[in-house]
Motif scaffolding. Structure first.
Motif, PDB file in Angstrom:
ATOM      1  N   LEU A  36      30.304  14.884 -29.187  1.00 56.71           N
ATOM      2  CA  LEU A  36      29.099  15.401 -28.554  1.00 56.71           C
ATOM      3  C   LEU A  36      28.345  14.281 -27.852  1.00 56.71           C
ATOM      4  O   LEU A  36      27.851  14.450 -26.729  1.00 56.71           O
ATOM      5  CB  LEU A  36      28.204  16.070 -29.608  1.00 56.71           C
ATOM      6  CG  LEU A  36      26.890  16.680 -29.116  1.00 56.71           C
ATOM      7  CD1 LEU A  36      27.160  17.806 -28.130  1.00 56.71           C
ATOM      8  CD2 LEU A  36      26.057  17.181 -30.295  1.00 56.71           C
ATOM      9  N   MET A  37      28.271  13.121 -28.489  1.00 63.11           N
ATOM     10  CA  MET A  37      27.530  11.994 -27.918  1.00 63.11           C
ATOM     11  C   MET A  37      28.184  11.433 -26.665  1.00 63.11           C
ATOM     12  O   MET A  37      27.533  10.729 -25.886  1.00 63.11           O
ATOM     13  CB  MET A  37      27.370  10.882 -28.967  1.00 63.11           C
ATOM     14  CG  MET A  37      26.449  11.233 -30.116  1.00 63.11           C
ATOM     15  SD  MET A  37      25.995   9.802 -31.135  1.00 63.11           S
ATOM     16  CE  MET A  37      27.593   9.288 -31.764  1.00 63.11           C
ATOM     17  N   THR A  38      29.456  11.724 -26.464  1.00 61.82           N
ATOM     18  CA  THR A  38      30.162  11.182 -25.296  1.00 61.82           C
ATOM     19  C   THR A  38      30.553  12.267 -24.292  1.00 61.82           C
ATOM     20  O   THR A  38      31.353  12.006 -23.394  1.00 61.82           O
ATOM     21  CB  THR A  38      31.415  10.407 -25.743  1.00 61.82           C
ATOM     22  OG1 THR A  38      32.246  11.255 -26.552  1.00 61.82           O
ATOM     23  CG2 THR A  38      31.039   9.170 -26.543  1.00 61.82           C
ATOM     24  N   ALA A  39      29.959  13.443 -24.429  1.00 66.23           N
ATOM     25  CA  ALA A  39      30.277  14.549 -23.514  1.00 66.23           C
ATOM     26  C   ALA A  39      29.403  14.485 -22.264  1.00 66.23           C
ATOM     27  O   ALA A  39      28.788  15.468 -21.853  1.00 66.23           O
ATOM     28  CB  ALA A  39      30.108  15.887 -24.228  1.00 66.23           C
ATOM     29  N   ARG A  40      29.358  13.314 -21.677  1.00 64.67           N
ATOM     30  CA  ARG A  40      28.548  13.107 -20.468  1.00 64.67           C
ATOM     31  C   ARG A  40      29.101  13.958 -19.324  1.00 64.67           C
ATOM     32  O   ARG A  40      30.310  14.013 -19.102  1.00 64.67           O
ATOM     33  CB  ARG A  40      28.561  11.632 -20.087  1.00 64.67           C
ATOM     34  CG  ARG A  40      27.533  11.252 -19.025  1.00 64.67           C
ATOM     35  CD  ARG A  40      27.564   9.757 -18.763  1.00 64.67           C
ATOM     36  NE  ARG A  40      26.576   9.364 -17.768  1.00 64.67           N
ATOM     37  CZ  ARG A  40      25.340   8.974 -18.054  1.00 64.67           C
ATOM     38  NH1 ARG A  40      24.951   8.909 -19.308  1.00 64.67           N
ATOM     39  NH2 ARG A  40      24.492   8.636 -17.095  1.00 64.67           N
ATOM     40  N   GLY A  41      28.217  14.619 -18.617  1.00 66.16           N
ATOM     41  CA  GLY A  41      28.632  15.531 -17.553  1.00 66.16           C
ATOM     42  C   GLY A  41      28.662  16.968 -18.014  1.00 66.16           C
ATOM     43  O   GLY A  41      28.573  17.888 -17.191  1.00 66.16           O
ATOM     44  N   LEU A  42      28.784  17.187 -19.306  1.00 64.66           N
ATOM     45  CA  LEU A  42      28.717  18.530 -19.871  1.00 64.66           C
ATOM     46  C   LEU A  42      27.397  18.750 -20.599  1.00 64.66           C
ATOM     47  O   LEU A  42      26.825  19.841 -20.556  1.00 64.66           O
ATOM     48  CB  LEU A  42      29.881  18.763 -20.845  1.00 64.66           C
ATOM     49  CG  LEU A  42      31.282  18.758 -20.229  1.00 64.66           C
ATOM     50  CD1 LEU A  42      32.337  18.888 -21.329  1.00 64.66           C
ATOM     51  CD2 LEU A  42      31.430  19.882 -19.207  1.00 64.66           C
ATOM     52  N   VAL A  43      26.924  17.718 -21.276  1.00 65.52           N
ATOM     53  CA  VAL A  43      25.644  17.761 -21.990  1.00 65.52           C
ATOM     54  C   VAL A  43      24.649  16.909 -21.211  1.00 65.52           C
ATOM     55  O   VAL A  43      24.938  15.759 -20.865  1.00 65.52           O
ATOM     56  CB  VAL A  43      25.789  17.241 -23.437  1.00 65.52           C
ATOM     57  CG1 VAL A  43      24.454  17.291 -24.173  1.00 65.52           C
ATOM     58  CG2 VAL A  43      26.849  18.040 -24.181  1.00 65.52           C
ATOM     59  N   ASP A  44      23.482  17.473 -20.914  1.00 67.61           N
ATOM     60  CA  ASP A  44      22.505  16.769 -20.086  1.00 67.61           C
ATOM     61  C   ASP A  44      21.646  15.797 -20.866  1.00 67.61           C
ATOM     62  O   ASP A  44      21.252  14.753 -20.344  1.00 67.61           O
ATOM     63  CB  ASP A  44      21.611  17.780 -19.359  1.00 67.61           C
ATOM     64  CG  ASP A  44      22.386  18.565 -18.323  1.00 67.61           C
ATOM     65  OD1 ASP A  44      22.746  17.974 -17.294  1.00 67.61           O
ATOM     66  OD2 ASP A  44      22.656  19.760 -18.555  1.00 67.61           O
ATOM     67  N   VAL A  45      21.328  16.134 -22.107  1.00 64.04           N
ATOM     68  CA  VAL A  45      20.484  15.264 -22.910  1.00 64.04           C
ATOM     69  C   VAL A  45      20.733  15.535 -24.386  1.00 64.04           C
ATOM     70  O   VAL A  45      21.054  16.663 -24.779  1.00 64.04           O
ATOM     71  CB  VAL A  45      18.984  15.470 -22.559  1.00 64.04           C
ATOM     72  CG1 VAL A  45      18.503  16.852 -22.968  1.00 64.04           C
ATOM     73  CG2 VAL A  45      18.116  14.395 -23.193  1.00 64.04           C
ATOM     74  N   LEU A  46      20.615  14.494 -25.194  1.00 61.64           N
ATOM     75  CA  LEU A  46      20.694  14.625 -26.649  1.00 61.64           C
ATOM     76  C   LEU A  46      19.342  14.275 -27.258  1.00 61.64           C
ATOM     77  O   LEU A  46      18.681  13.318 -26.826  1.00 61.64           O
ATOM     78  CB  LEU A  46      21.746  13.687 -27.237  1.00 61.64           C
ATOM     79  CG  LEU A  46      23.219  14.061 -27.061  1.00 61.64           C
ATOM     80  CD1 LEU A  46      24.090  12.972 -27.678  1.00 61.64           C
ATOM     81  CD2 LEU A  46      23.522  15.402 -27.706  1.00 61.64           C
ATOM     82  N   ILE A  47      18.959  15.041 -28.279  1.00 61.21           N
ATOM     83  CA  ILE A  47      17.728  14.761 -29.008  1.00 61.21           C
ATOM     84  C   ILE A  47      18.081  14.633 -30.485  1.00 61.21           C
ATOM     85  O   ILE A  47      18.419  15.631 -31.126  1.00 61.21           O
ATOM     86  CB  ILE A  47      16.679  15.873 -28.804  1.00 61.21           C
ATOM     87  CG1 ILE A  47      16.369  16.048 -27.310  1.00 61.21           C
ATOM     88  CG2 ILE A  47      15.409  15.548 -29.588  1.00 61.21           C
ATOM     89  CD1 ILE A  47      15.449  17.214 -27.006  1.00 61.21           C
ATOM     90  N   PRO A  48      18.056  13.430 -31.044  1.00 63.36           N
ATOM     91  CA  PRO A  48      18.312  13.273 -32.485  1.00 63.36           C
ATOM     92  C   PRO A  48      17.030  13.497 -33.277  1.00 63.36           C
ATOM     93  O   PRO A  48      15.965  13.000 -32.910  1.00 63.36           O
ATOM     94  CB  PRO A  48      18.780  11.824 -32.599  1.00 63.36           C
ATOM     95  CG  PRO A  48      18.106  11.119 -31.466  1.00 63.36           C
ATOM     96  CD  PRO A  48      17.915  12.130 -30.365  1.00 63.36           C
TER      97      PRO A  48
ATOM     98  N   ASN B  63      22.472   4.107 -29.899  1.00 65.79           N
ATOM     99  CA  ASN B  63      23.382   2.995 -29.623  1.00 65.79           C
ATOM    100  C   ASN B  63      24.758   3.439 -29.136  1.00 65.79           C
ATOM    101  O   ASN B  63      25.409   2.727 -28.375  1.00 65.79           O
ATOM    102  CB  ASN B  63      23.556   2.136 -30.879  1.00 65.79           C
ATOM    103  CG  ASN B  63      22.300   1.360 -31.235  1.00 65.79           C
ATOM    104  OD1 ASN B  63      21.421   1.171 -30.391  1.00 65.79           O
ATOM    105  ND2 ASN B  63      22.205   0.909 -32.470  1.00 65.79           N
ATOM    106  N   GLU B  64      25.219   4.605 -29.582  1.00 66.92           N
ATOM    107  CA  GLU B  64      26.600   4.995 -29.315  1.00 66.92           C
ATOM    108  C   GLU B  64      26.763   6.103 -28.276  1.00 66.92           C
ATOM    109  O   GLU B  64      27.873   6.341 -27.808  1.00 66.92           O
ATOM    110  CB  GLU B  64      27.270   5.428 -30.622  1.00 66.92           C
ATOM    111  CG  GLU B  64      27.337   4.325 -31.675  1.00 66.92           C
ATOM    112  CD  GLU B  64      28.050   4.749 -32.939  1.00 66.92           C
ATOM    113  OE1 GLU B  64      28.715   5.817 -32.918  1.00 66.92           O
ATOM    114  OE2 GLU B  64      27.951   4.022 -33.950  1.00 66.92           O
ATOM    115  N   SER B  65      25.695   6.771 -27.905  1.00 67.88           N
ATOM    116  CA  SER B  65      25.819   7.907 -26.993  1.00 67.88           C
ATOM    117  C   SER B  65      25.952   7.455 -25.542  1.00 67.88           C
ATOM    118  O   SER B  65      25.273   6.529 -25.095  1.00 67.88           O
ATOM    119  CB  SER B  65      24.594   8.813 -27.135  1.00 67.88           C
ATOM    120  OG  SER B  65      24.674   9.890 -26.240  1.00 67.88           O
TER     121      SER B  65
END
Length: 424
Positions: A194-206, A218-220
């Motif tokens: 999920l953290m590396t699904a760039r282009g499919l996911v626009d933003v992550l909120i932990p 650090n890892e996304s």
């Protein structure tokens, strides 16, 4: 000739991307109807949710999970009803989508409008609390976003049941079911995908503890909105009313110690330390708070018969989330500012003072999402600010900062309207 088959996580993200494109143009009436359907379904299927939740609760107890965490994990029919009520409150909030942020007619006659639009696909990575599953989904749907929910494995049965209810409800109202999805898998591998699904996911909120947030940041490779970690400070100036300062300090620390806007450090101007420290120690001790203090606080504790632990760098840096507070005496306001700027997580700082000049200097030199003046740090909250529900409290500077309500779950598009205009 071989073809690449998407993993379950990537396949889920692709479906969310398609659902987001369908959801974005839907009018408020459809999105609100979907949320009302969600609230009704939660109440109607509460037994189903509570039954699934018992699996998680029993597993947590067998694993020796602390009672406080088990309580946050537990759902009852009453708690499900309260969650449903919160969803109805979201329905009543203003719709940010389509709001014109600014607009003008340019000298050449072009009409310019900056309009709020959904972010697209929002991924939420969070811990233990299954109520976040509903809260996050409701806020994302209200703001026109598809949501990918990755809760902790400790709440997997609960979240699976809840998301099934949510998907059925939104589909019944004409919203794509894939606008709400649980990220498959219970291992860390699914989180990494999920953290590396760039282009499919626009933003992550932990949403969770410092370790979770640090890992995602650090890892996304997907853009992250950093939320939650709160090493909050209360500075008591030499001009403070001592009774007011004690009241604010105790409320900031003890009203609800396990949340990110509770105070973790108190700093006291040296000029009032002899008068303030005994009052503060008495009040903090009465509230069940353990003080981790510098030499001045420990000496006062000895005189008062109160055990004050020795504070070190780990205490100034720590987000206790418990009935503990670090405490120091500082020479002046500048020393307080220097201490805060070194150790703060950028969440909330407070000053208790009557001197207007001291207040201006303090607020101007702070670099945090919120600064309280003669008020408890506990007020840094979307509901308390009048924003309604929040997705989290951002401690970073880009895209949004502070409590994130519905407008913070949108971006903007410039709509430029002409009449055959061409540029020379």
């Amino acid at each position: 000739m071989s073809s690449v088959v998407d993993s379950p996580v990537i396949a889920t993200a692709r479906r969310a991307r398609e659902a987001a494109a369908e959801l974005a143009p839907l009018p408020r009436s459809v999105r609100d109807a979907a949320l009302l359907a969600v609230a009704d379904a939660l109440e109607a299927r509460a037994d189903e949710i509570v039954t699934a939740n018992r699996v998680d609760v029993e597993r947590a107890r067998e694993a020796g999970t602390p009672a406080g965490i088990v309580d946050r994990l537990t759902l009852t029919p009453q708690r499900v009803a309260a969650i449903a009520s919160d969803v109805r409150d979201v329905v009543a909030l203003p719709d940010p989508v389509g709001e014109v942020v600014r607009g003008s007619t340019l000298p050449n006659g072009l009409e310019l409008r900056q309009v709020r639009v959904p972010l697209g696909v929002v991924g939420i990575i969070y811990e233990a609390r299954p109520n976040v599953t509903v809260d996050a989904a409701a806020l994302c749907l209200k703001s026109g976003n598809a949501v990918l929910l990755r809760g902790s494995s400790s709440a997997y049965a609960s979240n699976t049941a809840i998301v099934a209810v949510l998907r059925d409800a939104v589909a019944s109202a004409g919203v794509p079911a894939d606008a709400v999805q649980l990220v498959p898998g219970e291992s860390r591998d699914s989180v990494r995908e999920l953290m590396t699904a760039r282009g499919l996911v626009d933003v992550l909120i932990p949403r969770g503890g410092a370790s979770l947030i640090r890992t995602v940041v650090n890892e996304s490779t997907v853009p992250v909105i950093e939320t939650g970690v709160g090493n909050c400070h209360v500075y008591v100036d030499e001009s403070a009313d001592l009774e007011t300062a004690v009241k604010i300090l105790v409320n900031s620390k003890a009203q609800r110690p396990s949340v990110c806007n509770s105070a973790e450090t108190v700093l006291v101007h040296a000029a009032i330390a002899d008068r303030f420290l005994p009052l503060a120690l008495e009040a903090l001790t009465a509230a069940g708070v353990t003080v981790h203090g510098d030499e001045r606080w420990r000496k006062t504790g000895e005189q008062a018969g109160v055990d004050v632990l020795e504070a070190g760098d780990e205490d100034w840096a720590d987000e206790y989330l418990s009935l503990d507070i670090a405490a120091a005496v500082v020479e002046d306001l500048d020393a307080a500012v220097a201490h805060i700027r070194r150790w703060t997580s950028g969440h909330t700082e407070a000053i208790v003072a009557r001197d207007a000049g001291a207040i201006r200097r303090f607020t101007a030199r702070m670099d945090s999402a919120a600064v309280m003046v003669n008020a408890s740090t506990r007020f840094t909250d979307g509901g308390q600010f009048g924003f309604g529900a929040e997705i989290g409290i951002s401690t970073q500077k880009l895209h949004s900062r502070g409590p994130m309500g519905l407008p913070e779950l949108t971006s903007t598009t410039y709509v430029v309207t002409g009449d055959g205009h061409t540029r020379e």
